[in-house]
Write an enzyme that holds these catalytic residues in place. Structure first.
Site, mmCIF file in Angstrom:
data_model
loop_
_atom_site.group_PDB
_atom_site.id
_atom_site.type_symbol
_atom_site.label_atom_id
_atom_site.label_comp_id
_atom_site.label_asym_id
_atom_site.label_seq_id
_atom_site.Cartn_x
_atom_site.Cartn_y
_atom_site.Cartn_z
ATOM 1 C CB ALA A 148 -0.916 -0.013 1.221
ATOM 2 C CB THR A 149 4.164 1.978 1.593
ATOM 3 O OG1 THR A 149 3.728 1.668 2.918
ATOM 4 C CG2 THR A 149 5.147 3.126 1.637
ATOM 5 C CB THR A 209 9.518 -9.411 -13.754
ATOM 6 O OG1 THR A 209 10.360 -9.137 -14.869
ATOM 7 C CG2 THR A 209 8.862 -10.766 -13.926
ATOM 8 C CD GLN A 237 -5.450 -1.609 8.818
ATOM 9 O OE1 GLN A 237 -6.140 -2.624 9.008
ATOM 10 N NE2 GLN A 237 -4.143 -1.615 9.010
ATOM 11 C CB SER A 286 -1.715 -3.623 1.952
ATOM 12 O OG SER A 286 -0.543 -4.333 2.274
ATOM 13 C CG ASN A 333 -3.242 2.909 10.697
ATOM 14 O OD1 ASN A 333 -3.700 3.962 10.252
ATOM 15 N ND2 ASN A 333 -2.055 2.841 11.253
ATOM 16 C CB CYS A 389 4.629 1.706 9.844
ATOM 17 S SG CYS A 389 3.599 0.575 8.956
ATOM 18 C CG HIS A 433 0.955 -7.096 5.041
ATOM 19 N ND1 HIS A 433 1.172 -6.764 6.356
ATOM 20 C CD2 HIS A 433 1.182 -5.971 4.333
ATOM 21 C CE1 HIS A 433 1.536 -5.491 6.436
ATOM 22 N NE2 HIS A 433 1.553 -4.994 5.221
#
Ligand code: PLP
Length: 386
Positions: A75-76, A244, A183, A203, A155, A329, A205
């Protein structure tokens, strides 16, 4: 899928474990289906078909079309591509951006970077409950505003912003609207058309897929949002993000989106019951309170303050329970949470706040264990404080 040596994991906003169906879907692309999806031999074409199928699955989750989706590493990265890209391409309209003071650091730090390049950013305050005041936003938007960026779900607190209203306000002055839905995606319904979103990030994860895969939605219907190349090279991902493709990650993200769509309602019901029970029990601790709106909030989070404790000490001493004191983070910094500070908390209350973020693998018995352990720890910590 959780194999975790008796750890009770209540930190799902930091990262989720991988769903078994998601893992199974990606494994063949780490072994026999390893070809480059850009190759035009039979093996490459087969992998490319799987990638495009995953692109449909991710697009379907947010009501987008396949050609509006760019795969990223996180996402960043999606946020960086969007913010820096809009800044570069829309400079003829203006150099002003509006972001909310409680955004994730991925947005705030990118905005700070843009300020060093001559862009002007207004950081919109939030009310005590963490929600923005729409009238304040109205005052901030100018004719030279090129982008309004407001996250859907916070978040740290789970607070939900009224993004449909915000988008329609931005569009009145032909300003693009971006939402960090990291989120929200996979937890609540997102329809980019109904909500009026022009750019969105998510994102893997955070939704039971692995780390290292994310996506950026770039509106192409009704309005053609144009972004410049962010990574130059072979012209992958519509020339915006060369390199790739991370095929196993993409397949996993597609599957995670499909599973989320199927399980969305039942997860919300089950997890909110667990979160509510946890919160109800922990509110019995003397002086404790919930940070942020309790009704305009996602179902899996409670951010609670237990005055006079040091949350870091408690988190460190809860050996078999994973909770957090805000964003993973930024948890290495000693600063109090910028989100809680923006909501008006004192430094000491911000330092005494803990985020519990539940996920689909948590159980009622885990809630009871967490209540018991946290209550004991806080009792000990509070008694040592005096
Ligand atoms: N935005 C929000 C709201 C988040 O919670 C996070 C991660 O914590 C991010 C962005 C960054 O996501 P990623 O880890 O995919 O870069």
């Amino acid at each position: 899928m959780v194999v975790m040596n008796n750890i009770i994991y209540f930190d799902n906003n930091a990262s989720t474990s991988i769903d078994k169906q998601v893992l199974d879907s990606m494994l063949p692309f780490l072994t026999e289906n390893f070809a480059n999806p850009s190759s035009n031999h039979h093996f490459g074409i087969k992998v490319n078909e799987a990638v495009e199928n995953a692109r449909i699955e991710v697009s379907d989750l947010i009501g987008a079309q396949q050609n509006e989706l760019i795969f990223t590493s996180s996402a960043t990265e999606a946020i960086n591509i969007a913010l820096k890209g809009v800044a570069e391409n829309y400079i003829s309209k203006g150099n002003h951006i509006v972001a909310v003071s409680t955004e994730h650091k991925a947005v705030l730090d990118t905005c700070k970077h843009l300020e060093t390049k001559g862009y002007e950013v207004t950081y919109l305050p939030v009310r005590k409950d963490g929600v923005i005041d729409i009238n304040e936003l109205k005052k901030c938007i100018r004719t030279d505003t090129i982008l309004v960026s407001v996250m859907y779900v916070n978040n740290e607190t789970g607070v939900i912003q009224p993004i449909k209203e915000i988008a329609s306000l931005a569009h009145k002055t032909d300003t693009l609207f971006m939402s960090d839905t990291t989120q929200a995606a996979g937890k609540i319904e997102i329809d980019v058309d109904a909500l009026g979103i022009d750019l969105l990030c998510l994102s893997g994860h955070k939704m039971y897929a692995p780390k290292g895969i994310g996506a950026l939605y770039v509106r192409q219907r009704n309005k053609h949002v144009k972004l410049p190349a962010f990574l130059h090279g072979g012209g992958h991902e519509q020339g915006i993000r060369s390199g790739t493709l991370n095929v196993p990650g993409i397949i996993a993200l597609g599957k995670a989106c499909k599973v989320a769509q199927e399980e969305l309602k039942q997860d919300a019901e089950r997890i909110s019951a667990l979160r509510n029970q946890l919160e109800h029990e922990l509110l019995k601790i003397s002086g404790s309170f919930v940070n942020g709106s309790r009704d305009k909030r996602i179902f899996n989070v409670t951010n609670m303050c237990f005055p006079n404790i040091d949350a870091n000490v408690m988190i460190g001493s809860l050996k078999h329970i994973a909770v957090s004191n805000g964003s993973a983070c930024t948890s290495s910094t000693l600063e109090p949470s910028h989100v809680l500070k923006a909501m008006g908390l004192s430094d000491s209350d911000a330092y005494a706040s803990v985020r519990f973020s539940l996920g689909k693998y948590n159980t009622r018995s885990e809630v009871l264990t967490v209540v018991q352990n946290v209550t004991e720890h806080i009792y000990n910590l509070q008694n040592h404080a005096y």
